[in-house]
Write a protein that holds these residues in place. Sequence first.
Motif, PDB file in Angstrom:
ATOM      1  N   LEU A  14       0.832  -1.203   0.000  1.00 28.34           N
ATOM      2  CA  LEU A  14       0.000   0.000   0.000  1.00 28.34           C
ATOM      3  C   LEU A  14       0.866   1.252   0.000  1.00 28.34           C
ATOM      4  CD1 LEU A  14      -3.070   0.628   0.104  1.00 28.34           C
ATOM      5  CD2 LEU A  14      -2.821   0.892   2.574  1.00 28.34           C
ATOM      6  N   GLN A  15       1.931   1.229   0.773  1.00 26.81           N
ATOM      7  CA  GLN A  15       2.844   2.372   0.826  1.00 26.81           C
ATOM      8  C   GLN A  15       3.510   2.605  -0.531  1.00 26.81           C
ATOM      9  OE1 GLN A  15       6.029   1.859   3.613  1.00 26.81           O
ATOM     10  NE2 GLN A  15       6.972   3.822   3.160  1.00 26.81           N
ATOM     11  N   LEU A  16       3.969   1.532  -1.150  1.00 30.04           N
ATOM     12  CA  LEU A  16       4.592   1.665  -2.463  1.00 30.04           C
ATOM     13  C   LEU A  16       3.564   2.123  -3.504  1.00 30.04           C
ATOM     14  CD1 LEU A  16       6.878  -1.507  -2.488  1.00 30.04           C
ATOM     15  CD2 LEU A  16       7.507   0.855  -1.966  1.00 30.04           C
ATOM     16  N   GLY A  17       2.331   1.651  -3.356  1.00 32.30           N
ATOM     17  CA  GLY A  17       1.276   2.108  -4.249  1.00 32.30           C
ATOM     18  C   GLY A  17       0.998   3.592  -4.089  1.00 32.30           C
ATOM     19  N   PHE A  18       1.034   4.059  -2.851  1.00 36.32           N
ATOM     20  CA  PHE A  18       0.843   5.486  -2.568  1.00 36.32           C
ATOM     21  C   PHE A  18       1.898   6.311  -3.310  1.00 36.32           C
ATOM     22  CE2 PHE A  18       1.676   9.340  -0.243  1.00 36.32           C
ATOM     23  CZ  PHE A  18       0.448   9.765   0.222  1.00 36.32           C
ATOM     24  N   ILE A  19       3.158   5.916  -3.181  1.00 38.06           N
ATOM     25  CA  ILE A  19       4.246   6.647  -3.841  1.00 38.06           C
ATOM     26  C   ILE A  19       4.077   6.614  -5.353  1.00 38.06           C
ATOM     27  CG2 ILE A  19       6.741   6.680  -4.236  1.00 38.06           C
ATOM     28  CD1 ILE A  19       7.022   5.479  -1.379  1.00 38.06           C
ATOM     29  N   THR A  20       3.779   5.430  -5.877  1.00 37.86           N
ATOM     30  CA  THR A  20       3.609   5.289  -7.323  1.00 37.86           C
ATOM     31  C   THR A  20       2.467   6.147  -7.839  1.00 37.86           C
ATOM     32  OG1 THR A  20       4.429   3.008  -7.223  1.00 37.86           O
ATOM     33  CG2 THR A  20       3.178   3.643  -9.180  1.00 37.86           C
ATOM     34  N   SER A  21       1.339   6.142  -7.129  1.00 37.24           N
ATOM     35  CA  SER A  21       0.170   6.871  -7.595  1.00 37.24           C
ATOM     36  C   SER A  21       0.387   8.379  -7.565  1.00 37.24           C
ATOM     37  CB  SER A  21      -1.047   6.497  -6.745  1.00 37.24           C
ATOM     38  OG  SER A  21      -2.218   7.094  -7.267  1.00 37.24           O
ATOM     39  N   TYR A  22       0.887   8.892  -6.468  1.00 42.56           N
ATOM     40  CA  TYR A  22       1.058  10.343  -6.349  1.00 42.56           C
ATOM     41  C   TYR A  22       2.138  10.866  -7.294  1.00 42.56           C
ATOM     42  CZ  TYR A  22      -2.104  11.054  -2.421  1.00 42.56           C
ATOM     43  OH  TYR A  22      -3.228  11.157  -1.637  1.00 42.56           O
ATOM     44  N   VAL A  23       3.291  10.198  -7.305  1.00 45.75           N
ATOM     45  CA  VAL A  23       4.364  10.650  -8.189  1.00 45.75           C
ATOM     46  C   VAL A  23       3.979  10.429  -9.647  1.00 45.75           C
ATOM     47  CG1 VAL A  23       6.787  10.351  -8.822  1.00 45.75           C
ATOM     48  CG2 VAL A  23       6.120  10.250  -6.424  1.00 45.75           C
ATOM     49  N   GLY A  24       3.360   9.282  -9.926  1.00 38.02           N
ATOM     50  CA  GLY A  24       2.961   9.003 -11.298  1.00 38.02           C
ATOM     51  C   GLY A  24       1.954  10.003 -11.837  1.00 38.02           C
ATOM     52  N   ALA A  25       1.032  10.426 -10.998  1.00 35.61           N
ATOM     53  CA  ALA A  25      -0.008  11.347 -11.458  1.00 35.61           C
ATOM     54  C   ALA A  25       0.473  12.784 -11.559  1.00 35.61           C
ATOM     55  CB  ALA A  25      -1.206  11.279 -10.512  1.00 35.61           C
ATOM     56  N   LEU A  26       1.370  13.185 -10.669  1.00 30.36           N
ATOM     57  CA  LEU A  26       1.641  14.612 -10.508  1.00 30.36           C
ATOM     58  C   LEU A  26       3.050  15.058 -10.895  1.00 30.36           C
ATOM     59  CD1 LEU A  26      -0.085  15.012  -7.009  1.00 30.36           C
ATOM     60  CD2 LEU A  26      -1.113  15.302  -9.273  1.00 30.36           C
ATOM     61  N   HIS A  27       3.933  14.136 -11.263  1.00 33.82           N
ATOM     62  CA  HIS A  27       5.325  14.545 -11.438  1.00 33.82           C
ATOM     63  C   HIS A  27       5.587  15.272 -12.751  1.00 33.82           C
ATOM     64  CE1 HIS A  27       5.504  11.055 -14.054  1.00 33.82           C
ATOM     65  NE2 HIS A  27       6.735  11.349 -14.395  1.00 33.82           N
ATOM     66  N   GLN A  28       4.774  15.036 -13.768  1.00 32.42           N
ATOM     67  CA  GLN A  28       5.052  15.643 -15.071  1.00 32.42           C
ATOM     68  C   GLN A  28       3.747  15.949 -15.804  1.00 32.42           C
ATOM     69  OE1 GLN A  28       7.449  13.220 -17.659  1.00 32.42           O
ATOM     70  NE2 GLN A  28       8.340  14.983 -18.702  1.00 32.42           N
ATOM     71  N   PRO A  29       3.039  16.991 -15.376  1.00 32.19           N
ATOM     72  CA  PRO A  29       1.745  17.296 -16.002  1.00 32.19           C
ATOM     73  C   PRO A  29       1.905  17.748 -17.450  1.00 32.19           C
ATOM     74  CG  PRO A  29       2.404  19.061 -14.530  1.00 32.19           C
ATOM     75  CD  PRO A  29       3.393  17.959 -14.317  1.00 32.19           C
ATOM     76  N   LYS A  30       1.106  17.158 -18.317  1.00 34.23           N
ATOM     77  CA  LYS A  30       1.101  17.532 -19.729  1.00 34.23           C
ATOM     78  C   LYS A  30      -0.347  17.658 -20.191  1.00 34.23           C
ATOM     79  CE  LYS A  30       5.374  15.135 -21.050  1.00 34.23           C
ATOM     80  NZ  LYS A  30       5.951  14.075 -21.928  1.00 34.23           N
ATOM     81  N   PRO A  31      -0.677  18.691 -20.952  1.00 32.63           N
ATOM     82  CA  PRO A  31      -2.063  18.818 -21.420  1.00 32.63           C
ATOM     83  C   PRO A  31      -2.425  17.733 -22.416  1.00 32.63           C
ATOM     84  CG  PRO A  31      -0.658  20.512 -22.400  1.00 32.63           C
ATOM     85  CD  PRO A  31       0.164  19.830 -21.360  1.00 32.63           C
ATOM     86  N   HIS A  32      -3.640  17.238 -22.285  1.00 31.88           N
ATOM     87  CA  HIS A  32      -4.170  16.253 -23.218  1.00 31.88           C
ATOM     88  C   HIS A  32      -5.605  16.637 -23.543  1.00 31.88           C
ATOM     89  CE1 HIS A  32      -4.890  12.376 -25.155  1.00 31.88           C
ATOM     90  NE2 HIS A  32      -6.050  12.351 -24.516  1.00 31.88           N
TER      91      HIS A  32
END
Length: 344
Positions: free
Chosen positions: A30-48
């Motif tokens: 769960l902890q690793l999922g938390f890191i993956t989800s937050y960083v994955g979603a927010l680390h490099q925003p690009k318009p789509h």
Amino acid sequence: MAEPAKGFVNELKDAVTPRAFFLVVAVLLLQLGFITSYVGALHQPKPHELSIAVVAPPEVAPKLTAALESVPDNAVRASVEPDAATAQARIKDQKIYAAWVFDPAGTQDTLLVAEARGPAASSAAELIVTKVAASQHRTVEVKDTIPLAAGDGKGLSSFYLVVGWCVGGYLVASILGVSAGARPANTARAGLRLGTLALYSIAAGIGGTLITGPILNALPGSILALSAIGALVVFAVGAVTMAMQCLFDIIGIGLAVLVFVVLGNPSAGGVYPPPLLPTFWRAIGEWIPNGAGTSATRSVAYLGSSAMAMPLTVLAVWAALGVAVTFLAAARKPLLGRPAPLGA
């Protein structure tokens, strides 16, 4: 006479049961999922497919929309509006994020945005249109049609308000389960727990609205409407958490955290609106109470309560499912975990 030493392996077996070991591994995942989800979603925003309308004469509009559509990676979904007033109304109705208003009498155009729909979206639209306009030998002046409240500088108050409501929902349901047994002893007890949750939800909805509204002046909008949304968010999250505990015992709490914290928060459109999120988080955001609550709260505060049907339906469905599963599970043997204690 001294008790003989058990040895390290035997002591370890006594200290860490297979159940405890499984739960520790689940927490790590769960902890690793938390890191993956937050960083994955927010680390490099690009318009789509950021929706940008063009207001221009018929002989110019196709050229400008084509230029916007040519921005790489499907960054823009361009459309045409007949006039600036219509474009501004569609921004408020949440149909588009921005509008490029062409000035046939000069070379300086106007870009209509709405900071209240998300500063990140406004900034992305400004960056894209300014660059495209420069390629057409034109400049752009930005006009904010729906500014944020003075106390809502980054436009995150609605998001954090909903995060607080969600946290309260799954925590109070978890406490009720831990203190009196994960699964109610019968449907009558399930009804009492849900009734308690409903009263808590009303108090939490009113309290959160008063804090962010009259007390901190962070969020405008109808106190009654925001309180009702808050109560629905808290109850939906709490009821589903209660249902998960009924089905899976303590593991249900972890599942609630997975849904509402690991997946729900980064996809809610608070920090970055949906067009700036990666595909997975963009796809799930509006279907989770976090995203639905954020959309509804922001709409009441800034957008004239437009486009409310979808988020309210999502919240109502989650609440109904939580109630139904809680009652059904209370009447049956749990899938995982221990039997409900008598009188729970």
